[in-house]
Design a protein around this motif. Sequence first.
Motif, PDB file in Angstrom:
ATOM      1  N   ILE A 107      38.611 -37.081  34.327  1.00  0.00           N
ATOM      2  CA  ILE A 107      38.129 -37.810  33.150  1.00  0.00           C
ATOM      3  C   ILE A 107      38.744 -39.202  33.095  1.00  0.00           C
ATOM      4  O   ILE A 107      38.051 -40.203  32.879  1.00  0.00           O
ATOM      5  CB  ILE A 107      38.418 -37.012  31.867  1.00  0.00           C
ATOM      6  CG1 ILE A 107      37.509 -35.776  31.816  1.00  0.00           C
ATOM      7  CG2 ILE A 107      38.223 -37.871  30.628  1.00  0.00           C
ATOM      8  CD1 ILE A 107      37.859 -34.800  30.714  1.00  0.00           C
ATOM      9  N   TYR A 108      40.065 -39.297  33.338  1.00  0.00           N
ATOM     10  CA  TYR A 108      40.708 -40.606  33.321  1.00  0.00           C
ATOM     11  C   TYR A 108      40.184 -41.499  34.442  1.00  0.00           C
ATOM     12  O   TYR A 108      39.942 -42.689  34.250  1.00  0.00           O
ATOM     13  CB  TYR A 108      42.224 -40.465  33.446  1.00  0.00           C
ATOM     14  CG  TYR A 108      42.917 -40.234  32.134  1.00  0.00           C
ATOM     15  CD1 TYR A 108      42.900 -41.191  31.136  1.00  0.00           C
ATOM     16  CD2 TYR A 108      43.603 -39.053  31.899  1.00  0.00           C
ATOM     17  CE1 TYR A 108      43.533 -40.969  29.932  1.00  0.00           C
ATOM     18  CE2 TYR A 108      44.245 -38.824  30.703  1.00  0.00           C
ATOM     19  CZ  TYR A 108      44.202 -39.788  29.713  1.00  0.00           C
ATOM     20  OH  TYR A 108      44.831 -39.565  28.528  1.00  0.00           O
ATOM     21  N   THR A 109      39.986 -40.928  35.628  1.00  0.00           N
ATOM     22  CA  THR A 109      39.477 -41.715  36.753  1.00  0.00           C
ATOM     23  C   THR A 109      38.084 -42.234  36.459  1.00  0.00           C
ATOM     24  O   THR A 109      37.780 -43.412  36.698  1.00  0.00           O
ATOM     25  CB  THR A 109      39.472 -40.860  38.029  1.00  0.00           C
ATOM     26  OG1 THR A 109      40.791 -40.372  38.267  1.00  0.00           O
ATOM     27  CG2 THR A 109      39.021 -41.666  39.223  1.00  0.00           C
ATOM     28  N   SER A 110      37.220 -41.395  35.945  1.00  0.00           N
ATOM     29  CA  SER A 110      35.857 -41.850  35.647  1.00  0.00           C
ATOM     30  C   SER A 110      35.850 -42.866  34.505  1.00  0.00           C
ATOM     31  O   SER A 110      35.072 -43.828  34.525  1.00  0.00           O
ATOM     32  CB  SER A 110      34.963 -40.652  35.318  1.00  0.00           C
ATOM     33  OG  SER A 110      35.458 -39.979  34.174  1.00  0.00           O
ATOM     34  N   TYR A 111      36.727 -42.692  33.527  1.00  0.00           N
ATOM     35  CA  TYR A 111      36.800 -43.634  32.409  1.00  0.00           C
ATOM     36  C   TYR A 111      37.215 -45.028  32.884  1.00  0.00           C
ATOM     37  O   TYR A 111      36.574 -46.023  32.573  1.00  0.00           O
ATOM     38  CB  TYR A 111      37.775 -43.098  31.355  1.00  0.00           C
ATOM     39  CG  TYR A 111      38.049 -44.059  30.215  1.00  0.00           C
ATOM     40  CD1 TYR A 111      37.081 -44.314  29.258  1.00  0.00           C
ATOM     41  CD2 TYR A 111      39.264 -44.719  30.115  1.00  0.00           C
ATOM     42  CE1 TYR A 111      37.321 -45.193  28.214  1.00  0.00           C
ATOM     43  CE2 TYR A 111      39.516 -45.600  29.078  1.00  0.00           C
ATOM     44  CZ  TYR A 111      38.543 -45.836  28.130  1.00  0.00           C
ATOM     45  OH  TYR A 111      38.778 -46.707  27.113  1.00  0.00           O
ATOM     46  N   TYR A 112      38.296 -45.077  33.674  1.00  0.00           N
ATOM     47  CA  TYR A 112      38.761 -46.376  34.134  1.00  0.00           C
ATOM     48  C   TYR A 112      37.822 -46.984  35.169  1.00  0.00           C
ATOM     49  O   TYR A 112      37.656 -48.201  35.241  1.00  0.00           O
ATOM     50  CB  TYR A 112      40.188 -46.281  34.675  1.00  0.00           C
ATOM     51  CG  TYR A 112      41.190 -46.146  33.555  1.00  0.00           C
ATOM     52  CD1 TYR A 112      41.370 -47.166  32.641  1.00  0.00           C
ATOM     53  CD2 TYR A 112      41.936 -44.980  33.402  1.00  0.00           C
ATOM     54  CE1 TYR A 112      42.267 -47.042  31.598  1.00  0.00           C
ATOM     55  CE2 TYR A 112      42.835 -44.857  32.366  1.00  0.00           C
ATOM     56  CZ  TYR A 112      42.991 -45.886  31.463  1.00  0.00           C
ATOM     57  OH  TYR A 112      43.876 -45.755  30.435  1.00  0.00           O
ATOM     58  N   ALA A 113      37.170 -46.185  35.982  1.00  0.00           N
ATOM     59  CA  ALA A 113      36.165 -46.696  36.916  1.00  0.00           C
ATOM     60  C   ALA A 113      34.987 -47.286  36.147  1.00  0.00           C
ATOM     61  O   ALA A 113      34.455 -48.344  36.515  1.00  0.00           O
ATOM     62  CB  ALA A 113      35.696 -45.588  37.858  1.00  0.00           C
ATOM     63  N   ALA A 114      34.578 -46.627  35.059  1.00  0.00           N
ATOM     64  CA  ALA A 114      33.489 -47.153  34.240  1.00  0.00           C
ATOM     65  C   ALA A 114      33.900 -48.474  33.584  1.00  0.00           C
ATOM     66  O   ALA A 114      33.092 -49.420  33.505  1.00  0.00           O
ATOM     67  CB  ALA A 114      33.079 -46.136  33.184  1.00  0.00           C
ATOM     68  N   LEU A 115      35.136 -48.581  33.121  1.00  0.00           N
ATOM     69  CA  LEU A 115      35.599 -49.832  32.530  1.00  0.00           C
ATOM     70  C   LEU A 115      35.626 -50.972  33.545  1.00  0.00           C
ATOM     71  O   LEU A 115      35.234 -52.107  33.240  1.00  0.00           O
ATOM     72  CB  LEU A 115      36.991 -49.641  31.926  1.00  0.00           C
ATOM     73  CG  LEU A 115      37.072 -48.866  30.614  1.00  0.00           C
ATOM     74  CD1 LEU A 115      38.524 -48.731  30.180  1.00  0.00           C
ATOM     75  CD2 LEU A 115      36.267 -49.548  29.536  1.00  0.00           C
ATOM     76  N   ILE A 116      36.081 -50.685  34.756  1.00  0.00           N
ATOM     77  CA  ILE A 116      36.124 -51.714  35.795  1.00  0.00           C
ATOM     78  C   ILE A 116      34.715 -52.154  36.172  1.00  0.00           C
ATOM     79  O   ILE A 116      34.432 -53.347  36.310  1.00  0.00           O
ATOM     80  CB  ILE A 116      36.915 -51.199  37.013  1.00  0.00           C
ATOM     81  CG1 ILE A 116      38.396 -51.065  36.648  1.00  0.00           C
ATOM     82  CG2 ILE A 116      36.750 -52.118  38.215  1.00  0.00           C
ATOM     83  CD1 ILE A 116      39.227 -50.353  37.685  1.00  0.00           C
TER      84      ILE A 116
END
Length: 93
Positions: free
Chosen positions: A13-22
């Motif tokens: 979840i954290y990886t997908s969240y930060y990837a989406a933000l980038i």
Amino acid sequence: MTWIKFALWVLGIYTSYYAALICWDFLRTNRGGTANDKHELTFVEDIHPVKSLVEETGSGKESSIAFSGGVSLKQLFNLAREESVEYIKSVSF
């Protein structure tokens, strides 16, 4: 649910969240025209020099301070031993 599954879900979840933000940041900004864009901050202040009162009053020897410069650590301990400086208690860090 085991702790490993929970940790993997949280990591995903954290990886997908930060990837989406980038990705959102890259898509939102236009990266094509960075060569012509110069973002530079400049500060201009209208300050005029003012004559100091110390220069007008003379040498300034009226003060009770005999020395206002820095001293080395050895000189500081010598001043404390001579009771030239106010030494109240030990300093703990």
